[in-house]
Design a protein around this motif. Structure first.
Motif, PDB file in Angstrom:
ATOM      1  N   GLU A  23      16.018  91.492 -61.022  1.00 45.40           N
ATOM      2  CA  GLU A  23      16.804  90.990 -62.149  1.00 45.40           C
ATOM      3  C   GLU A  23      16.038  91.124 -63.458  1.00 45.40           C
ATOM      4  O   GLU A  23      14.878  90.743 -63.558  1.00 45.40           O
ATOM      5  CB  GLU A  23      17.175  89.524 -61.919  1.00 45.40           C
ATOM      6  N   LEU A  24      16.718  91.664 -64.460  1.00 44.63           N
ATOM      7  CA  LEU A  24      16.176  91.678 -65.816  1.00 44.63           C
ATOM      8  C   LEU A  24      16.441  90.344 -66.496  1.00 44.63           C
ATOM      9  O   LEU A  24      15.616  89.837 -67.257  1.00 44.63           O
ATOM     10  CB  LEU A  24      16.819  92.824 -66.615  1.00 44.63           C
ATOM     11  N   ASP A  25      17.611  89.766 -66.201  1.00 45.13           N
ATOM     12  CA  ASP A  25      17.970  88.486 -66.823  1.00 45.13           C
ATOM     13  C   ASP A  25      19.068  87.825 -65.993  1.00 45.13           C
ATOM     14  O   ASP A  25      19.800  88.498 -65.264  1.00 45.13           O
ATOM     15  CB  ASP A  25      18.469  88.720 -68.252  1.00 45.13           C
ATOM     16  N   ARG A  26      19.136  86.518 -66.054  1.00 44.26           N
ATOM     17  CA  ARG A  26      20.246  85.767 -65.467  1.00 44.26           C
ATOM     18  C   ARG A  26      20.641  84.662 -66.427  1.00 44.26           C
ATOM     19  O   ARG A  26      19.795  84.074 -67.083  1.00 44.26           O
ATOM     20  CB  ARG A  26      19.919  85.219 -64.074  1.00 44.26           C
ATOM     21  N   ILE A  27      21.939  84.400 -66.489  1.00 44.82           N
ATOM     22  CA  ILE A  27      22.485  83.490 -67.502  1.00 44.82           C
ATOM     23  C   ILE A  27      23.333  82.414 -66.822  1.00 44.82           C
ATOM     24  O   ILE A  27      24.128  82.713 -65.928  1.00 44.82           O
ATOM     25  CB  ILE A  27      23.354  84.270 -68.515  1.00 44.82           C
ATOM     26  N   ASN A  28      23.138  81.161 -67.244  1.00 44.02           N
ATOM     27  CA  ASN A  28      23.940  79.990 -66.856  1.00 44.02           C
ATOM     28  C   ASN A  28      23.733  79.532 -65.413  1.00 44.02           C
ATOM     29  O   ASN A  28      24.510  78.702 -64.926  1.00 44.02           O
ATOM     30  CB  ASN A  28      25.444  80.244 -67.071  1.00 44.02           C
ATOM     31  N   PHE A  29      22.711  80.007 -64.730  1.00 42.24           N
ATOM     32  CA  PHE A  29      22.509  79.573 -63.346  1.00 42.24           C
ATOM     33  C   PHE A  29      21.930  78.165 -63.263  1.00 42.24           C
ATOM     34  O   PHE A  29      21.873  77.587 -62.181  1.00 42.24           O
ATOM     35  CB  PHE A  29      21.617  80.573 -62.605  1.00 42.24           C
ATOM     36  N   ASP A  30      21.505  77.628 -64.384  1.00 47.98           N
ATOM     37  CA  ASP A  30      20.990  76.256 -64.398  1.00 47.98           C
ATOM     38  C   ASP A  30      22.075  75.238 -64.724  1.00 47.98           C
ATOM     39  O   ASP A  30      21.809  74.038 -64.843  1.00 47.98           O
ATOM     40  CB  ASP A  30      19.854  76.138 -65.407  1.00 47.98           C
ATOM     41  N   ILE A  31      23.330  75.701 -64.851  1.00 46.73           N
ATOM     42  CA  ILE A  31      24.441  74.822 -65.204  1.00 46.73           C
ATOM     43  C   ILE A  31      25.324  74.597 -63.988  1.00 46.73           C
ATOM     44  O   ILE A  31      25.699  75.553 -63.301  1.00 46.73           O
ATOM     45  CB  ILE A  31      25.269  75.428 -66.363  1.00 46.73           C
ATOM     46  N   GLU A  32      25.672  73.337 -63.728  1.00 51.83           N
ATOM     47  CA  GLU A  32      26.520  73.006 -62.593  1.00 51.83           C
ATOM     48  C   GLU A  32      27.950  73.495 -62.832  1.00 51.83           C
ATOM     49  O   GLU A  32      28.484  73.358 -63.939  1.00 51.83           O
ATOM     50  CB  GLU A  32      26.539  71.493 -62.358  1.00 51.83           C
ATOM     51  N   PRO A  33      28.595  74.063 -61.812  1.00 49.96           N
ATOM     52  CA  PRO A  33      29.996  74.498 -61.960  1.00 49.96           C
ATOM     53  C   PRO A  33      30.914  73.310 -62.221  1.00 49.96           C
ATOM     54  O   PRO A  33      30.659  72.197 -61.763  1.00 49.96           O
ATOM     55  CB  PRO A  33      30.309  75.159 -60.611  1.00 49.96           C
ATOM     56  N   ALA A  51      28.605  82.722 -72.907  1.00 49.87           N
ATOM     57  CA  ALA A  51      28.325  81.804 -74.012  1.00 49.87           C
ATOM     58  C   ALA A  51      29.498  80.862 -74.265  1.00 49.87           C
ATOM     59  O   ALA A  51      29.305  79.715 -74.687  1.00 49.87           O
ATOM     60  CB  ALA A  51      28.011  82.597 -75.271  1.00 49.87           C
ATOM     61  N   SER A  52      30.719  81.324 -73.992  1.00 43.99           N
ATOM     62  CA  SER A  52      31.902  80.500 -74.244  1.00 43.99           C
ATOM     63  C   SER A  52      32.345  79.706 -73.026  1.00 43.99           C
ATOM     64  O   SER A  52      33.107  78.744 -73.160  1.00 43.99           O
ATOM     65  CB  SER A  52      33.064  81.390 -74.720  1.00 43.99           C
ATOM     66  N   ASP A  53      31.891  80.094 -71.833  1.00 43.62           N
ATOM     67  CA  ASP A  53      32.306  79.416 -70.606  1.00 43.62           C
ATOM     68  C   ASP A  53      31.096  79.263 -69.690  1.00 43.62           C
ATOM     69  O   ASP A  53      30.613  80.251 -69.111  1.00 43.62           O
ATOM     70  CB  ASP A  53      33.398  80.223 -69.902  1.00 43.62           C
ATOM     71  N   PRO A  54      30.554  78.057 -69.525  1.00 42.32           N
ATOM     72  CA  PRO A  54      29.369  77.853 -68.675  1.00 42.32           C
ATOM     73  C   PRO A  54      29.617  78.124 -67.198  1.00 42.32           C
ATOM     74  O   PRO A  54      28.663  78.241 -66.429  1.00 42.32           O
ATOM     75  CB  PRO A  54      29.011  76.380 -68.910  1.00 42.32           C
ATOM     76  N   ASN A  55      30.894  78.221 -66.781  1.00 41.07           N
ATOM     77  CA  ASN A  55      31.180  78.574 -65.390  1.00 41.07           C
ATOM     78  C   ASN A  55      30.937  80.055 -65.107  1.00 41.07           C
ATOM     79  O   ASN A  55      30.927  80.466 -63.950  1.00 41.07           O
ATOM     80  CB  ASN A  55      32.629  78.234 -65.039  1.00 41.07           C
ATOM     81  N   ASP A  65      27.586 101.123 -70.907  1.00 41.60           N
ATOM     82  CA  ASP A  65      28.571 100.864 -71.952  1.00 41.60           C
ATOM     83  C   ASP A  65      28.386  99.438 -72.484  1.00 41.60           C
ATOM     84  O   ASP A  65      27.288  98.900 -72.469  1.00 41.60           O
ATOM     85  CB  ASP A  65      29.985 101.111 -71.424  1.00 41.60           C
ATOM     86  N   ASN A  66      29.447  98.817 -72.936  1.00 45.76           N
ATOM     87  CA  ASN A  66      29.360  97.475 -73.530  1.00 45.76           C
ATOM     88  C   ASN A  66      29.648  96.348 -72.540  1.00 45.76           C
ATOM     89  O   ASN A  66      29.980  95.230 -72.961  1.00 45.76           O
ATOM     90  CB  ASN A  66      30.339  97.377 -74.703  1.00 45.76           C
ATOM     91  N   THR A  67      29.532  96.621 -71.255  1.00 44.46           N
ATOM     92  CA  THR A  67      29.812  95.587 -70.263  1.00 44.46           C
ATOM     93  C   THR A  67      28.915  94.366 -70.445  1.00 44.46           C
ATOM     94  O   THR A  67      29.386  93.224 -70.421  1.00 44.46           O
ATOM     95  CB  THR A  67      29.649  96.152 -68.834  1.00 44.46           C
ATOM     96  N   VAL A  68      27.623  94.575 -70.635  1.00 43.87           N
ATOM     97  CA  VAL A  68      26.684  93.455 -70.743  1.00 43.87           C
ATOM     98  C   VAL A  68      26.959  92.586 -71.972  1.00 43.87           C
ATOM     99  O   VAL A  68      27.019  91.351 -71.856  1.00 43.87           O
ATOM    100  CB  VAL A  68      25.229  93.958 -70.730  1.00 43.87           C
ATOM    101  N   PRO A  69      27.142  93.154 -73.165  1.00 38.84           N
ATOM    102  CA  PRO A  69      27.482  92.293 -74.312  1.00 38.84           C
ATOM    103  C   PRO A  69      28.754  91.478 -74.094  1.00 38.84           C
ATOM    104  O   PRO A  69      28.824  90.306 -74.508  1.00 38.84           O
ATOM    105  CB  PRO A  69      27.652  93.298 -75.464  1.00 38.84           C
ATOM    106  N   ILE A  70      29.748  92.064 -73.449  1.00 40.65           N
ATOM    107  CA  ILE A  70      30.982  91.321 -73.179  1.00 40.65           C
ATOM    108  C   ILE A  70      30.713  90.174 -72.223  1.00 40.65           C
ATOM    109  O   ILE A  70      31.186  89.043 -72.419  1.00 40.65           O
ATOM    110  CB  ILE A  70      32.061  92.261 -72.623  1.00 40.65           C
ATOM    111  N   LEU A  71      29.923  90.421 -71.179  1.00 43.17           N
ATOM    112  CA  LEU A  71      29.602  89.368 -70.217  1.00 43.17           C
ATOM    113  C   LEU A  71      28.797  88.253 -70.877  1.00 43.17           C
ATOM    114  O   LEU A  71      29.017  87.062 -70.588  1.00 43.17           O
ATOM    115  CB  LEU A  71      28.821  89.954 -69.040  1.00 43.17           C
ATOM    116  N   LYS A  72      27.876  88.606 -71.752  1.00 40.91           N
ATOM    117  CA  LYS A  72      27.090  87.582 -72.444  1.00 40.91           C
ATOM    118  C   LYS A  72      27.990  86.728 -73.340  1.00 40.91           C
ATOM    119  O   LYS A  72      27.791  85.513 -73.440  1.00 40.91           O
ATOM    120  CB  LYS A  72      25.988  88.240 -73.266  1.00 40.91           C
ATOM    121  N   ARG A  73      28.972  87.342 -73.973  1.00 39.15           N
ATOM    122  CA  ARG A  73      29.894  86.595 -74.812  1.00 39.15           C
ATOM    123  C   ARG A  73      30.735  85.636 -73.969  1.00 39.15           C
ATOM    124  O   ARG A  73      30.963  84.485 -74.356  1.00 39.15           O
ATOM    125  CB  ARG A  73      30.793  87.558 -75.587  1.00 39.15           C
ATOM    126  N   LEU A  74      31.189  86.097 -72.809  1.00 38.65           N
ATOM    127  CA  LEU A  74      31.965  85.235 -71.922  1.00 38.65           C
ATOM    128  C   LEU A  74      31.116  84.061 -71.423  1.00 38.65           C
ATOM    129  O   LEU A  74      31.588  82.922 -71.360  1.00 38.65           O
ATOM    130  CB  LEU A  74      32.486  86.041 -70.729  1.00 38.65           C
TER     131      LEU A  74
END
Length: 349
Positions: free
Chosen positions: A305-315, A60-64, A49-58
């Motif tokens: 993993e196909l992709d990972r996002i924001n793992f290079d950003i410190e919490p 993009a707006s929150d590096p945590n 479904d649209n879970t992945v697009p929603i997660l990518k949007r989140l």
């Protein structure tokens, strides 16, 4: 001294109706605590479904927000463990995406962790799911505990907080198809039980079916008990003794009542089918153990993993979700659900 980090891990599969709300609730809870950096790791198990697009949007707006997208569906056992091992926090919270794990309990989990508990585990005292399903779950947990060679946690689904030391022990197991709930019991570090009432799912449908429930249930038994194998031996001896007794009884009866006693085919047919059914059952039990050995030998990775996002950003320390953020849920129903899910009792060692 740098602030400690708490990682929140949420496995997802076809949860487009829930991921944004669970993100909002977790971020607000962590912002309310305020004294920790945090990261929220979502691992998507190849949703349709649209879970992945929603997660990518989140993200993009929150590096945590950190997102792992699996190359394919790696199942309900392997994918969550993979995400847990990617967490960098000093403590890791495992919470599912269906909003049946009350996010408000994270506050209590953190307080108990700060008080010295290495593991703070959520135990379902009641549930709003179907009464028959909840009853069957409780019976399974009781049977599994009786069969197990260690103390297990009844009505525990994995929801809880785990110290970094616990996660490193989980990593050291090296089990390619792990039973996480059993691992937690096996480790045996000081823990605290938090009892709660589980609300029913508000959005979407459960992804568990009878096969996945059987898979988890059988995994929990064979990973911590040899009783089924020994039961096969005992039943074999018992069946052999019973067969010998029946054979002697029939022989004596035939000798005494030679002209009137008829052996007949019914006892033979019933006996053959009985023995055959017992053999098939225990061949299946042995097959489960052999399958577990085969899985151990393969040593396959938990997930690719196909992709990972924001793992290079410190919490960072979070702030509450701005009111301007659009959430497609009714705030009243969400606050009602959270209020029903307050912890009601505690027990620990």
């Amino acid at each position: 001294m740098p602030l400690k980090t708490i990682s929140v891990v949420t496995p997802c599969y076809n949860e487009q109706d829930n991921v944004e709300e669970v993100y909002r609730q977790v971020r607000n809870v962590m912002a309310g605590i305020g004294r920790y950096r945090y990261e929220h790791i979502f691992i998507d198990n190849s949703s349709l479904d649209n879970t992945v697009p929603i997660l990518k949007r989140l993200a993009a707006s929150d590096p945590n927000v950190k997102v792992i997208i699996n190359a394919r569906n790696f199942g309900h056992i392997r994918s969550p463990i993979h995400a847990l091992l990617q967490a960098s926090g000093d403590a890791i919270v495992l919470i599912v995406a269906d909003l049946q794990d009350p996010t408000s309990m994270i506050v209590t989990f953190v307080e108990e962790w700060e008080a010295g508990s290495y593991m703070v585990i959520g135990i379902k005292k009641t549930s709003e799911e179907h009464s028959l399903v909840f009853f069957l779950r409780k019976q399974y947990y009781r049977i599994a505990e009786r069969l197990s060679n260690i103390e297990t946690f009844q009505n525990f689904t994995g929801f809880g907080l785990y110290d970094r030391k616990v996660i490193e022990f989980v990593r050291s197991f090296g089990d390619p198809y792990p039973y996480f709930r059993g691992m937690i019991a096996e480790i045996g570090l000081p823990y605290k039980k938090i009892y709660y009432d589980q609300p029913k799912r508000k959005f979407g449908i459960t992804k568990n079916n009878w096969y996945t429930l059987y898979d988890i249930g059988m995994l929990g038994i064979i990973n911590h008990s040899r009783v089924p194998l020994r039961l096969a031996t005992f039943v074999g001896f018992g069946g052999a003794a019973l067969s010998l007794f029946v054979a002697v009884a029939y022989t004596i009866a035939k000798v005494i009542f030679w002209n009137t006693f008829s052996l007949g085919l019914a006892p033979t047919v019933i006996g053959v089918f009985f023995i055959a059914s017992i053999q098939l059952v225990f061949m299946g039990v042995m097959g489960e153990y052999i399958g577990a050995i085969y899985t151990q030998v393969q040593k396959r990775p938990y997930a690719v993993e196909l992709d990972r996002i924001n793992f290079d950003i410190e919490p960072q320390v979070p702030t509450p979700v701005p009111q301007s953020v659009s959430i497609e849920y009714e705030a009243a129903s969400m606050s009602s659900m959270e209020s029903q899910a307050q912890p009601i009792e505690m027990e620990g060692t």
